[in-house]
Design a protein around this motif. Structure first.
Motif, PDB file in Angstrom:
ATOM      1  N   THR A   1     -23.103   9.174 -12.787  1.00  0.00           N
ATOM      2  CA  THR A   1     -23.848  10.390 -12.433  1.00  0.00           C
ATOM      3  C   THR A   1     -25.225  10.391 -13.068  1.00  0.00           C
ATOM      4  OG1 THR A   1     -21.774  11.625 -12.267  1.00  0.00           O
ATOM      5  CG2 THR A   1     -23.803  12.900 -12.472  1.00  0.00           C
ATOM      6  N   ILE A   2     -25.292  10.010 -14.335  1.00  0.00           N
ATOM      7  CA  ILE A   2     -26.579   9.982 -15.030  1.00  0.00           C
ATOM      8  C   ILE A   2     -27.526   8.984 -14.371  1.00  0.00           C
ATOM      9  CG2 ILE A   2     -27.697   9.385 -17.215  1.00  0.00           C
ATOM     10  CD1 ILE A   2     -25.220  10.464 -18.644  1.00  0.00           C
ATOM     11  N   VAL A   3     -26.992   7.851 -13.927  1.00  0.00           N
ATOM     12  CA  VAL A   3     -27.831   6.827 -13.302  1.00  0.00           C
ATOM     13  C   VAL A   3     -28.249   7.232 -11.894  1.00  0.00           C
ATOM     14  CG1 VAL A   3     -27.866   4.450 -12.458  1.00  0.00           C
ATOM     15  CG2 VAL A   3     -26.862   4.965 -14.693  1.00  0.00           C
ATOM     16  N   ILE A   4     -27.328   7.827 -11.142  1.00  0.00           N
ATOM     17  CA  ILE A   4     -27.587   8.135  -9.736  1.00  0.00           C
ATOM     18  C   ILE A   4     -28.411   9.407  -9.551  1.00  0.00           C
ATOM     19  CG2 ILE A   4     -26.448   8.772  -7.564  1.00  0.00           C
ATOM     20  CD1 ILE A   4     -26.301   5.834  -8.184  1.00  0.00           C
ATOM     21  N   PHE A   5     -28.308  10.351 -10.481  1.00  0.00           N
ATOM     22  CA  PHE A   5     -28.963  11.644 -10.272  1.00  0.00           C
ATOM     23  C   PHE A   5     -30.480  11.531 -10.055  1.00  0.00           C
ATOM     24  CE2 PHE A   5     -30.693  15.775 -11.737  1.00  0.00           C
ATOM     25  CZ  PHE A   5     -30.088  16.572 -10.787  1.00  0.00           C
TER      26      PHE A   5
ATOM     27  N   LEU B   1     -16.946   6.710 -17.201  1.00  0.00           N
ATOM     28  CA  LEU B   1     -17.578   5.944 -16.131  1.00  0.00           C
ATOM     29  C   LEU B   1     -18.241   6.862 -15.104  1.00  0.00           C
ATOM     30  CD1 LEU B   1     -14.894   3.156 -15.518  1.00  0.00           C
ATOM     31  CD2 LEU B   1     -17.149   2.874 -16.545  1.00  0.00           C
ATOM     32  N   ILE B   2     -17.542   7.911 -14.718  1.00  0.00           N
ATOM     33  CA  ILE B   2     -18.109   8.851 -13.744  1.00  0.00           C
ATOM     34  C   ILE B   2     -19.355   9.521 -14.315  1.00  0.00           C
ATOM     35  CG2 ILE B   2     -17.682  11.022 -12.523  1.00  0.00           C
ATOM     36  CD1 ILE B   2     -14.750  10.142 -12.291  1.00  0.00           C
TER      37      ILE B   2
END
Length: 282
Positions: free
Chosen positions: A21-25, A16-17
């Motif tokens: 991270t992939i989405v937010i970066f 999940l983390i």
């Protein structure tokens, strides 16, 4: 029985983390880029630390925009996108819920055929019917106004299908009880079906709002007046400048500002949105 497996819980949290991270970066990169000056990107590398021009860049976008790229200030474009998104969402829901109500609760010839004809339009996206739709809009004098932006997009086979499936789950006893109490069709619709459909309407509103907000091709075709540009059109014009390097710091500031309204709508209606997606029984 729920088994307690610490390793699987740890692995699930890691996945999940990693996904978050992939989405937010990319959003983080856009925010960082919006805080730097235009010369910080000449090397082709995007800094990973915030810069000193955050307030200056956002003030520029909100006040004057990028007039050299043919993009007006972003404030009016945000307003145009908001009006279009709300109009598309409300229009789709209003037409779809009434269509589903008629198909489920009224007996008329070719009722099933009418539903399947609506459902088949799922195979005809805007791009397929864009030329005849533009011709109709132009003949009706709806170019360069909100009617031309909104009305051709308010029909929705998906929403009609979802409301129809929900209405089929409503017990017939409710309709019979309303009929015994002397309620007509519209009173039954207003007092019983609409309150039961609140969560479905909320979930569909968010999905359709984001759909209307992200529209690019249709507004590009029917709009030539700068006062009616949507924010997606404006961002494209900022990034596609001729004979010059795009001012990526201002483009990224516009991207962040354009992402805020859909995010705020989703956050404000999150509880109803999730409930409308997962709730199957009323």
């Amino acid at each position: 029985m729920v088994e307690n497996r610490p390793f699987l819980n740890f692995l699930a949290h890691i996945v999940l983390i990693l996904g978050v991270t992939i989405v937010i970066f990319p959003v983080y990169i856009a925010f960082i880029a919006s805080s730097h000056g235009p010369n910080d990107f000449l090397s082709g590398l995007v800094p990973l630390a915030p810069g000193p021009h955050l307030i200056e860049n956002y003030s520029t976008m909100l006040s004057s925009g990028m007039t050299s790229s043919g993009a007006p200030p972003i404030g009016p474009m945000l307003l145009n996108s908001f009006i279009m998104a709300v109009g598309v969402a409300v229009g789709k829901i209003a037409i779809s819920i009434l269509s589903a109500f008629a198909i489920v609760y009224f007996r008329f010839p070719f009722r099933t055929l009418a539903f399947w004809m609506i459902f088949i339009t799922l195979m005809l996206p805007v791009e397929v019917r864009i030329v005849p739709t533009y011709k109709v809009v132009a003949d009706l004098g709806m170019l360069n106004n909100y009617g031309g932006l909104i009305i051709p997009l308010i029909a929705s086979a998906t929403a009609t299908f979802l409301f129809r499936q929900f209405f089929l789950t409503v017990p017939d006893e409710l309709m019979e009880a309303a009929r015994v109490d002397g309620a007509g069709p519209m009173k039954f619709f207003r007092d019983i079906l609409l309150p039961l459909s609140v969560t479905n309407i909320a979930a569909l509103f968010i999905i359709l709002f984001v759909l209307g907000w992200n529209q690019y091709l249709w507004p590009l075709i029917v709009t030539t007046d700068q006062s009616l540009y949507t924010v997606v059109m404006g961002i494209q014009r900022m990034a596609a400048v001729a004979d010059a390097e795009p001012r990526w710091n201002l483009v990224m500031a516009a991207v962040i500002l354009a992402a805020l309204p859909p995010v705020l709508v989703i956050v404000a209606m999150q509880r109803l949105f999730v409930k409308g997606l997962v709730e199957t029984e009323k």
